[in-house]
Design a protein around this motif. Structure first.
Motif, PDB file in Angstrom:
ATOM      1  N   LEU A  12      38.569  52.226  31.205  1.00  0.00           N
ATOM      2  CA  LEU A  12      39.129  51.420  30.121  1.00  0.00           C
ATOM      3  C   LEU A  12      39.993  50.328  30.735  1.00  0.00           C
ATOM      4  O   LEU A  12      40.849  50.621  31.578  1.00  0.00           O
ATOM      5  CB  LEU A  12      39.982  52.290  29.196  1.00  0.00           C
ATOM      6  CG  LEU A  12      40.567  51.582  27.966  1.00  0.00           C
ATOM      7  CD1 LEU A  12      39.459  51.251  26.974  1.00  0.00           C
ATOM      8  CD2 LEU A  12      41.623  52.448  27.293  1.00  0.00           C
ATOM      9  N   PRO A  13      39.776  49.058  30.370  1.00  0.00           N
ATOM     10  CA  PRO A  13      40.608  47.985  30.931  1.00  0.00           C
ATOM     11  C   PRO A  13      42.095  48.287  30.752  1.00  0.00           C
ATOM     12  O   PRO A  13      42.533  48.745  29.696  1.00  0.00           O
ATOM     13  CB  PRO A  13      40.184  46.763  30.107  1.00  0.00           C
ATOM     14  CG  PRO A  13      38.758  47.058  29.717  1.00  0.00           C
ATOM     15  CD  PRO A  13      38.728  48.541  29.459  1.00  0.00           C
ATOM     16  N   SER A  14      42.866  48.033  31.801  1.00  0.00           N
ATOM     17  CA  SER A  14      44.276  48.414  31.812  1.00  0.00           C
ATOM     18  C   SER A  14      45.077  47.746  30.700  1.00  0.00           C
ATOM     19  O   SER A  14      46.113  48.264  30.281  1.00  0.00           O
ATOM     20  CB  SER A  14      44.904  48.074  33.166  1.00  0.00           C
ATOM     21  OG  SER A  14      44.813  46.685  33.435  1.00  0.00           O
ATOM     22  N   GLU A  15      44.598  46.609  30.207  1.00  0.00           N
ATOM     23  CA  GLU A  15      45.348  45.888  29.176  1.00  0.00           C
ATOM     24  C   GLU A  15      45.568  46.744  27.929  1.00  0.00           C
ATOM     25  O   GLU A  15      46.606  46.634  27.265  1.00  0.00           O
ATOM     26  CB  GLU A  15      44.615  44.603  28.787  1.00  0.00           C
ATOM     27  CG  GLU A  15      43.254  44.856  28.160  1.00  0.00           C
ATOM     28  CD  GLU A  15      42.405  43.610  28.046  1.00  0.00           C
ATOM     29  OE1 GLU A  15      42.364  43.045  26.935  1.00  0.00           O
ATOM     30  OE2 GLU A  15      41.800  43.206  29.055  1.00  0.00           O
ATOM     31  N   PHE A  16      44.604  47.609  27.613  1.00  0.00           N
ATOM     32  CA  PHE A  16      44.732  48.425  26.415  1.00  0.00           C
ATOM     33  C   PHE A  16      45.796  49.508  26.601  1.00  0.00           C
ATOM     34  O   PHE A  16      46.652  49.709  25.746  1.00  0.00           O
ATOM     35  CB  PHE A  16      43.388  49.046  26.046  1.00  0.00           C
ATOM     36  CG  PHE A  16      42.348  48.042  25.670  1.00  0.00           C
ATOM     37  CD1 PHE A  16      42.422  47.368  24.462  1.00  0.00           C
ATOM     38  CD2 PHE A  16      41.302  47.759  26.534  1.00  0.00           C
ATOM     39  CE1 PHE A  16      41.464  46.423  24.113  1.00  0.00           C
ATOM     40  CE2 PHE A  16      40.334  46.823  26.203  1.00  0.00           C
ATOM     41  CZ  PHE A  16      40.414  46.150  24.991  1.00  0.00           C
ATOM     42  N   GLY A  17      45.720  50.219  27.716  1.00  0.00           N
ATOM     43  CA  GLY A  17      46.706  51.250  27.983  1.00  0.00           C
ATOM     44  C   GLY A  17      48.108  50.697  28.093  1.00  0.00           C
ATOM     45  O   GLY A  17      49.072  51.288  27.581  1.00  0.00           O
ATOM     46  N   GLN A  35      57.187  45.986  33.650  1.00  0.00           N
ATOM     47  CA  GLN A  35      56.708  46.527  34.920  1.00  0.00           C
ATOM     48  C   GLN A  35      57.351  47.869  35.236  1.00  0.00           C
ATOM     49  O   GLN A  35      56.683  48.783  35.729  1.00  0.00           O
ATOM     50  CB  GLN A  35      56.985  45.540  36.059  1.00  0.00           C
ATOM     51  CG  GLN A  35      56.322  45.914  37.379  1.00  0.00           C
ATOM     52  CD  GLN A  35      54.805  45.990  37.273  1.00  0.00           C
ATOM     53  OE1 GLN A  35      54.180  45.222  36.550  1.00  0.00           O
ATOM     54  NE2 GLN A  35      54.219  46.946  37.977  1.00  0.00           N
ATOM     55  N   THR A  36      58.634  48.003  34.929  1.00  0.00           N
ATOM     56  CA  THR A  36      59.318  49.275  35.166  1.00  0.00           C
ATOM     57  C   THR A  36      58.721  50.385  34.307  1.00  0.00           C
ATOM     58  O   THR A  36      58.509  51.510  34.779  1.00  0.00           O
ATOM     59  CB  THR A  36      60.820  49.139  34.875  1.00  0.00           C
ATOM     60  OG1 THR A  36      61.386  48.209  35.801  1.00  0.00           O
ATOM     61  CG2 THR A  36      61.532  50.474  35.022  1.00  0.00           C
ATOM     62  N   VAL A  37      58.432  50.073  33.052  1.00  0.00           N
ATOM     63  CA  VAL A  37      57.846  51.068  32.155  1.00  0.00           C
ATOM     64  C   VAL A  37      56.467  51.485  32.663  1.00  0.00           C
ATOM     65  O   VAL A  37      56.135  52.681  32.705  1.00  0.00           O
ATOM     66  CB  VAL A  37      57.747  50.521  30.718  1.00  0.00           C
ATOM     67  CG1 VAL A  37      57.036  51.533  29.809  1.00  0.00           C
ATOM     68  CG2 VAL A  37      59.130  50.206  30.170  1.00  0.00           C
ATOM     69  N   ILE A  38      55.667  50.516  33.078  1.00  0.00           N
ATOM     70  CA  ILE A  38      54.309  50.806  33.563  1.00  0.00           C
ATOM     71  C   ILE A  38      54.363  51.659  34.833  1.00  0.00           C
ATOM     72  O   ILE A  38      53.613  52.635  34.980  1.00  0.00           O
ATOM     73  CB  ILE A  38      53.542  49.494  33.815  1.00  0.00           C
ATOM     74  CG1 ILE A  38      53.270  48.797  32.480  1.00  0.00           C
ATOM     75  CG2 ILE A  38      52.244  49.750  34.571  1.00  0.00           C
ATOM     76  CD1 ILE A  38      52.786  47.366  32.603  1.00  0.00           C
ATOM     77  N   GLU A  39      55.266  51.326  35.739  1.00  0.00           N
ATOM     78  CA  GLU A  39      55.387  52.083  36.980  1.00  0.00           C
ATOM     79  C   GLU A  39      55.921  53.491  36.718  1.00  0.00           C
ATOM     80  O   GLU A  39      55.475  54.465  37.346  1.00  0.00           O
ATOM     81  CB  GLU A  39      56.296  51.344  37.954  1.00  0.00           C
ATOM     82  CG  GLU A  39      55.679  50.060  38.493  1.00  0.00           C
ATOM     83  CD  GLU A  39      56.643  49.258  39.361  1.00  0.00           C
ATOM     84  OE1 GLU A  39      57.827  49.668  39.469  1.00  0.00           O
ATOM     85  OE2 GLU A  39      56.216  48.234  39.923  1.00  0.00           O
ATOM     86  N   GLN A  90      45.607  55.529  21.967  1.00  0.00           N
ATOM     87  CA  GLN A  90      44.792  55.527  23.172  1.00  0.00           C
ATOM     88  C   GLN A  90      43.366  55.967  22.868  1.00  0.00           C
ATOM     89  O   GLN A  90      42.399  55.377  23.360  1.00  0.00           O
ATOM     90  CB  GLN A  90      45.404  56.449  24.227  1.00  0.00           C
ATOM     91  CG  GLN A  90      46.573  55.848  24.980  1.00  0.00           C
ATOM     92  CD  GLN A  90      46.144  54.664  25.820  1.00  0.00           C
ATOM     93  OE1 GLN A  90      46.198  53.514  25.376  1.00  0.00           O
ATOM     94  NE2 GLN A  90      45.699  54.925  27.035  1.00  0.00           N
ATOM     95  N   ARG A  91      43.242  57.016  22.069  1.00  0.00           N
ATOM     96  CA  ARG A  91      41.904  57.470  21.683  1.00  0.00           C
ATOM     97  C   ARG A  91      41.138  56.370  20.964  1.00  0.00           C
ATOM     98  O   ARG A  91      39.956  56.114  21.245  1.00  0.00           O
ATOM     99  CB  ARG A  91      42.010  58.692  20.773  1.00  0.00           C
ATOM    100  CG  ARG A  91      40.644  59.235  20.321  1.00  0.00           C
ATOM    101  CD  ARG A  91      40.761  60.038  19.048  1.00  0.00           C
ATOM    102  NE  ARG A  91      41.187  59.203  17.937  1.00  0.00           N
ATOM    103  CZ  ARG A  91      41.660  59.676  16.786  1.00  0.00           C
ATOM    104  NH1 ARG A  91      41.808  60.974  16.610  1.00  0.00           N
ATOM    105  NH2 ARG A  91      42.015  58.856  15.820  1.00  0.00           N
ATOM    106  N   ASP A  92      41.798  55.699  20.024  1.00  0.00           N
ATOM    107  CA  ASP A  92      41.130  54.657  19.253  1.00  0.00           C
ATOM    108  C   ASP A  92      40.639  53.531  20.157  1.00  0.00           C
ATOM    109  O   ASP A  92      39.538  52.992  19.966  1.00  0.00           O
ATOM    110  CB  ASP A  92      42.067  54.103  18.184  1.00  0.00           C
ATOM    111  CG  ASP A  92      42.385  55.120  17.097  1.00  0.00           C
ATOM    112  OD1 ASP A  92      41.674  56.145  17.013  1.00  0.00           O
ATOM    113  OD2 ASP A  92      43.350  54.888  16.344  1.00  0.00           O
ATOM    114  N   ASN A  97      36.489  50.510  22.884  1.00  0.00           N
ATOM    115  CA  ASN A  97      36.372  49.572  24.011  1.00  0.00           C
ATOM    116  C   ASN A  97      35.758  50.146  25.281  1.00  0.00           C
ATOM    117  O   ASN A  97      35.479  49.384  26.209  1.00  0.00           O
ATOM    118  CB  ASN A  97      37.757  49.002  24.346  1.00  0.00           C
ATOM    119  CG  ASN A  97      38.358  48.249  23.181  1.00  0.00           C
ATOM    120  OD1 ASN A  97      37.893  47.171  22.819  1.00  0.00           O
ATOM    121  ND2 ASN A  97      39.393  48.818  22.569  1.00  0.00           N
ATOM    122  N   LEU A  98      35.557  51.467  25.349  1.00  0.00           N
ATOM    123  CA  LEU A  98      34.911  52.026  26.527  1.00  0.00           C
ATOM    124  C   LEU A  98      33.436  51.636  26.510  1.00  0.00           C
ATOM    125  O   LEU A  98      32.786  51.707  25.467  1.00  0.00           O
ATOM    126  CB  LEU A  98      35.048  53.548  26.542  1.00  0.00           C
ATOM    127  CG  LEU A  98      35.028  54.219  27.921  1.00  0.00           C
ATOM    128  CD1 LEU A  98      36.263  53.815  28.729  1.00  0.00           C
ATOM    129  CD2 LEU A  98      34.981  55.739  27.770  1.00  0.00           C
TER     130      LEU A  98
END
Length: 228
Positions: A12-17, A35-39, A90-92, A97-98
């Motif tokens: 799944l493209p990272s933009e969605f997550g 960036q801190t939240v993602i890391e 996330q499921r949606d 989009n997968l």
């Protein structure tokens, strides 16, 4: 037999997550930089995966919700109230989009033409998997599809591999298992007595693997002697 996510299907493209993570993190007043939240989420995911590693079964929804909660806790906030809706979002996005890899169906159809029975064995919840089966008509290309939720077993737990063999009326020694995860797919298949094949994205560097074979694109499985 094939794993589904990041094997037959593209990641799944990272933009969605990232969008979902940041949206729901802000709802529980997380104020740190994107960036801190993602890391922090990535670190929480690794930690939770290690905690879940010895469990024979868990739902993907539970895993994703637990990671979100752990991420928020690491940032000093209580994310439990938003964890379930985050996991549902996330499921949606996965359902919508997968998409299959470019050579997914051509590879499956050629294996079918050669007379091989085909199966999908995935660590996924049924409410994630069923819409993907319907949307992409996966049942037209394989002989059986088994989810971890149906099996009540998550790879590398051996029960899901045993049930997959029962589903296809075969022995583990007759199975070639293709997956992208060194632990869930490769170690699990090896422990079951199957021939293991690691799918490694062409952009990834080569690393040591316990797999019997390693491929860079799905169609490479067509060159394996046992599948000729």
């Amino acid at each position: 037999m094939f794993d589904l996510g990041e094997t037959l299907f593209e990641p799944l493209p990272s933009e969605f997550g990232e969008r979902n993570l940041l949206t729901f993190a802000r709802r529980v007043d997380v104020s740190e930089s994107d960036q801190t939240v993602i890391e922090t989420f990535a670190k929480a995911k690794a930690k939770v995966a290690n905690q879940f590693a010895n469990r024979s079964f868990f739902t993907h929804h539970e895993f994703i919700a637990t990671v979100f909660t752990a991420c928020c806790e690491s940032l000093g906030k209580n994310g439990s109230a938003a964890a379930d809706v985050y996991a549902t979002a996330q499921r949606d996005d996965v359902v919508e989009n997968l998409s299959p890899r470019a050579d997914c169906f051509s590879t499956l159809d050629e294996l079918n033409r050669r007379g091989h029975r085909l199966g999908i064995v995935s660590n996924i919840d049924d409410d994630w998997l069923t819409p993907l089966i319907d949307r992409w008509k996966l049942a037209d290309h394989v002989d059986g599809i088994l989810s971890s939720q149906t099996a009540r077993s998550c790879k590398p737990d051996q029960r899901i591999f045993q049930l997959a063999c029962e589903q296809h009326a075969c022995t583990p020694a007759q199975v070639v298992f293709v997956g992208d995860d060194e632990v869930n797919d490769i170690r699990g298949a090896n422990d079951a007595g199957m021939t293991s094949v690691l799918y490694r994205d062409p952009s990834e560097q080569s690393i040591a693997t316990l797999a019997d074979h390693s491929i860079r694109q799905l169609s490479d499985v067509l060159t394996l002697p046992s599948l000729s």
